[in-house]
Design a protein around this motif. Structure first.
Motif, PDB file in Angstrom:
ATOM      1  N   SER A 253       0.816  -1.219   0.000  1.00 47.05           N
ATOM      2  CA  SER A 253       0.000   0.000   0.000  1.00 47.05           C
ATOM      3  C   SER A 253       0.844   1.261   0.000  1.00 47.05           C
ATOM      4  CB  SER A 253      -0.939   0.004   1.211  1.00 47.05           C
ATOM      5  OG  SER A 253      -0.196   0.090   2.409  1.00 47.05           O
ATOM      6  N   GLY A 254       2.184   1.106  -0.004  1.00 47.40           N
ATOM      7  CA  GLY A 254       3.066   2.265   0.007  1.00 47.40           C
ATOM      8  C   GLY A 254       3.422   2.765   1.387  1.00 47.40           C
ATOM      9  N   THR A 255       2.958   2.098   2.440  1.00 45.24           N
ATOM     10  CA  THR A 255       3.277   2.510   3.810  1.00 45.24           C
ATOM     11  C   THR A 255       4.759   2.292   4.092  1.00 45.24           C
ATOM     12  OG1 THR A 255       1.054   1.954   4.585  1.00 45.24           O
ATOM     13  CG2 THR A 255       2.783   2.080   6.251  1.00 45.24           C
ATOM     14  N   GLU A 256       5.377   3.264   4.754  1.00 46.52           N
ATOM     15  CA  GLU A 256       6.782   3.145   5.094  1.00 46.52           C
ATOM     16  C   GLU A 256       6.951   2.203   6.276  1.00 46.52           C
ATOM     17  OE1 GLU A 256      10.641   6.035   5.563  1.00 46.52           O
ATOM     18  OE2 GLU A 256       8.810   6.660   6.595  1.00 46.52           O
ATOM     19  N   LEU A 257       7.873   1.259   6.112  1.00 49.65           N
ATOM     20  CA  LEU A 257       8.188   0.290   7.148  1.00 49.65           C
ATOM     21  C   LEU A 257       9.646   0.469   7.566  1.00 49.65           C
ATOM     22  CD1 LEU A 257       6.638  -2.887   5.462  1.00 49.65           C
ATOM     23  CD2 LEU A 257       5.518  -1.334   7.077  1.00 49.65           C
ATOM     24  N   PHE A 258       9.895   0.373   8.854  1.00 47.41           N
ATOM     25  CA  PHE A 258      11.243   0.489   9.403  1.00 47.41           C
ATOM     26  C   PHE A 258      11.737  -0.888   9.829  1.00 47.41           C
ATOM     27  CE2 PHE A 258       9.296   4.603   9.891  1.00 47.41           C
ATOM     28  CZ  PHE A 258      10.324   5.519   9.715  1.00 47.41           C
ATOM     29  N   ASP A 259      13.058  -1.056   9.817  1.00 42.86           N
ATOM     30  CA  ASP A 259      13.598  -2.334  10.268  1.00 42.86           C
ATOM     31  C   ASP A 259      15.051  -2.169  10.697  1.00 42.86           C
ATOM     32  OD1 ASP A 259      13.414  -4.969  10.964  1.00 42.86           O
ATOM     33  OD2 ASP A 259      13.508  -5.762   8.926  1.00 42.86           O
ATOM     34  N   LEU A 260      15.522  -3.169  11.450  1.00 44.19           N
ATOM     35  CA  LEU A 260      16.919  -3.234  11.830  1.00 44.19           C
ATOM     36  C   LEU A 260      17.733  -3.713  10.623  1.00 44.19           C
ATOM     37  CD1 LEU A 260      16.399  -5.072  15.240  1.00 44.19           C
ATOM     38  CD2 LEU A 260      16.528  -2.608  14.851  1.00 44.19           C
ATOM     39  N   PRO A 261      18.863  -3.112  10.358  1.00 42.89           N
ATOM     40  CA  PRO A 261      19.616  -3.477   9.147  1.00 42.89           C
ATOM     41  C   PRO A 261      19.957  -4.961   9.060  1.00 42.89           C
ATOM     42  CG  PRO A 261      20.494  -1.463  10.104  1.00 42.89           C
ATOM     43  CD  PRO A 261      19.496  -2.000  11.084  1.00 42.89           C
ATOM     44  N   ASP A 262      20.333  -5.575  10.176  1.00 41.63           N
ATOM     45  CA  ASP A 262      20.803  -6.958  10.151  1.00 41.63           C
ATOM     46  C   ASP A 262      19.733  -7.966  10.547  1.00 41.63           C
ATOM     47  OD1 ASP A 262      23.346  -6.036   9.423  1.00 41.63           O
ATOM     48  OD2 ASP A 262      23.916  -5.746  11.523  1.00 41.63           O
ATOM     49  N   ALA A 263      18.494  -7.544  10.676  1.00 45.78           N
ATOM     50  CA  ALA A 263      17.424  -8.459  11.074  1.00 45.78           C
ATOM     51  C   ALA A 263      17.111  -9.429   9.933  1.00 45.78           C
ATOM     52  CB  ALA A 263      16.172  -7.675  11.448  1.00 45.78           C
ATOM     53  N   PRO A 264      16.662 -10.642  10.261  1.00 43.00           N
ATOM     54  CA  PRO A 264      16.379 -11.622   9.206  1.00 43.00           C
ATOM     55  C   PRO A 264      15.176 -11.221   8.362  1.00 43.00           C
ATOM     56  CG  PRO A 264      15.684 -12.458  11.350  1.00 43.00           C
ATOM     57  CD  PRO A 264      16.438 -11.195  11.611  1.00 43.00           C
ATOM     58  N   ARG A 265      15.338 -11.324   7.058  1.00 43.17           N
ATOM     59  CA  ARG A 265      14.242 -11.129   6.104  1.00 43.17           C
ATOM     60  C   ARG A 265      14.338 -12.273   5.098  1.00 43.17           C
ATOM     61  NH1 ARG A 265      15.821  -6.022   7.587  1.00 43.17           N
ATOM     62  NH2 ARG A 265      17.551  -6.002   6.077  1.00 43.17           N
ATOM     63  N   PRO A 266      13.783 -13.426   5.448  1.00 44.81           N
ATOM     64  CA  PRO A 266      13.945 -14.615   4.604  1.00 44.81           C
ATOM     65  C   PRO A 266      13.286 -14.452   3.238  1.00 44.81           C
ATOM     66  CG  PRO A 266      13.117 -15.199   6.794  1.00 44.81           C
ATOM     67  CD  PRO A 266      13.018 -13.719   6.662  1.00 44.81           C
ATOM     68  N   ASP A 267      13.705 -15.329   2.328  1.00 42.56           N
ATOM     69  CA  ASP A 267      13.070 -15.386   1.016  1.00 42.56           C
ATOM     70  C   ASP A 267      11.579 -15.645   1.183  1.00 42.56           C
ATOM     71  OD1 ASP A 267      12.083 -17.006  -1.457  1.00 42.56           O
ATOM     72  OD2 ASP A 267      13.962 -16.085  -2.125  1.00 42.56           O
TER      73      ASP A 267
END
Length: 371
Positions: A253-267
Motif C-alpha cells: 500500500s506504500g506505507t513506510e516500514l522500518f527495520d533493523l539493518p541486520d534483522a532476518p528477512r527470509p526469502d
C-alpha cells in the motif's frame, strides 16, 4: 520535511505480503522451533499475551524446541517471570526486568484510561487512593473484590468498579502465584511488582530502545504498527531519531516500514510449517495492518465479540481455528486443505499434544470447513 519523508517512502525497496510474513514469522520464532530458554524467549518477544493462564504455555510450545510446561511454571513460581497489565491494557507475561521497566513506559496510557471512569471517581483523591491501595495489597495480596470493598469504605459514593480500575491503572499490580502455574488453580490475587519482586521499579526506558526491541520481534513495521502493539501514541519522533540506524521499505500500500539493518528477512518462498497458536497470540495483535498474517477474506474470523479463538497457520497465514474438546483436538479450517497440508497439520498437532499433554491421549479431528 513532509516532502522528504514522502520521497523516502516512494524510493524505499518494496516488501510484499509474503516477504513480510516470512520476516515476521522468523522474528516470532515460528519458522522453526528455537533453541533458547523460556526467559530468553519471553524477553525477545517482549512479553506474551496472557489474559488467560494457558495461552503463554501454548505460545511457547509452538515456538521453542524442547519446551515443557514446567519450563514456564518454574520461573513464574520463582518470580523470574510475572503476569501484569502492560501493552494495550492487557495482561502479559513478562520477565521480572521487563515488568519493572515496560510498565512505567506504558503508564501514560494507563493514566489516560482512567479518564473513561472519571464520573465514577468524582470526589476521589487518586493520590490517596494509590497510597491506600498500595498499603492494602502489600500487607497481603488481594482480589479485586477485596480491594474494591476496602476502598469503598473510604469513598462509599464512588463507583466500585471505577475504584478497582483506578488501583490497577495507578499501581503496577502483578498476579501472584499459584495463579498462572500450569496445572494449578488460583484466584487472581494482586500485589505490587516492587513488593513481589523485592526491588524498586526502574525508570521508564527511552521509547527509542523499545522501538528497537519491537522491530527485532515484530518488524519490519510502521510507526502505526508499533503504536497498535504498545497502545501508545506519538512514537513518530522516536522512529525519526532512529532513522539513521534503520533501513526502510514500503509495503503493497506504500506505507513506510522500518527495520533493523541486520534483522532476518527470509526469502518469501521459505517454507513455513503449520503452527497452532493460542487465543490472543501477539502475532495477530501487534500490527495495525494484519494482512501479513491474516488474508483479507479471513479478516475478523478469529474473533467473535470479545472472544478470541485459537488459530491455525498454514503456509504462514491464518487458515482456521482449533480447540480442545473432550478427548480430541478439533481443527476447523477456513478453506479446503490439500492432502499434504492435512498431513503436515496433523503432524504438528501430534507434536503439540506430546509437548502439552504427554500423559493424555487425544484424537485429532478435522471439523467442518468454516465459511
Amino acid at each position: 520535511m513532509t516532502n522528504t519523508k514522502r520521497s523516502v517512502t516512494h524510493t524505499a525497496p518494496h516488501l510484499g505480503t509474503r516477504a513480510l510474513n516470512r520476516a515476521t514469522l522468523d522474528r516470532q520464532l515460528l519458522l522453526r522451533p528455537a533453541r533458547m530458554s523460556v526467559a530468553a524467549a519471553v524477553e525477545h518477544l517482549v512479553g506474551l499475551q496472557a489474559q488467560n493462564v494457558k495461552p503463554p504455555y501454548y505460545a511457547l510450545a509452538t515456538r521453542l524446541d524442547g519446551f515443557a510446561p514446567e519450563a514456564l511454571s518454574r520461573p513464574m513460581a520463582d518470580r523470574e517471570v510475572v503476569r501484569i497489565v502492560t501493552m494495550r491494557s492487557t495482561i502479559h507475561t513478562h520477565t521480572a526486568d521487563d515488568c519493572l521497566t515496560l510498565r512505567p513506559l506504558v503508564q501514560p496510557a494507563r493514566d489516560r484510561e482512567l479518564l473513561n471512569f472519571r464520573k465514577g471517581l468524582a470526589g476521589v483523591d487518586l493520590d490517596r487512593l494509590t497510597v491506600l491501595a498500595r498499603d492494602l495489597v502489600e500487607a497481603e495480596p488481594r482480589t479485586m473484590k477485596q480491594l474494591r470493598e476496602a476502598l469503598l469504605l473510604e469513598w462509599p459514593d464512588a463507583d466500585p468498579q471505577a475504584l478497582s480500575v483506578a488501583a490497577r491503572c495507578r499501581l503496577p499490580l502483578v498476579q501472584v502465584t499459584p495463579r498462572g502455574l500450569w496445572g494449578r488453580s488460583g484466584q487472581v490475587c494482586l500485589t505490587t511488582a516492587e513488593h513481589w519482586l523485592g526491588r524498586p521499579a526502574e525508570p521508564a526506558p527511552a521509547p527509542d530502545a523499545v522501538v528497537l526491541r519491537y522491530l527485532a520481534a515484530f518488524g519490519p513495521a510502521s510507526v502505526r504498527d508499533m503504536q497498535t502493539w504498545a497502545g501508545l501514541t506519538r512514537l513518530r519522533d522516536a522512529f525519526e531519531r532512529l532513522r539513521p540506524r534503520l533501513v526502510t521499505f514500503r509495503d503493497d500500500s506504500g506505507t513506510e516500514l522500518f527495520d533493523l539493518p541486520d534483522a532476518p528477512r527470509p526469502d518469501p518462498d521459505t517454507p513455513a510449517p503449520p503452527r497452532f497458536l493460542p487465543e490472543f497470540d501477539n502475532l495477530l495483535l501487534s500490527h495495525a495492518d494484519r494482512s501479513r498474517v491474516v488474508p483479507p477474506e479471513y479478516r475478523g474470523r478469529s474473533w467473535q465479540g470479545n472472544i478470541a479463538y485459537c488459530t491455525l497457520l498454514v503456509d504462514g497465514f491464518l487458515a482456521g481455528l482449533w480447540r480442545m474438546a473432550e478427548g480430541a483436538l478439533v481443527i476447523e479450517p477456513f478453506g479446503r486443505l490439500t492432502r499434504a497440508q492435512r498431513e503436515d497439520v496433523t503432524a504438528e498437532a501430534e507434536r503439540m499434544l506430546r509437548v502439552m499433554h504427554p500423559e493424555a491421549s487425544y484424537d485429532i479431528r478435522f471439523g467442518v470447513v468454516r465459511r
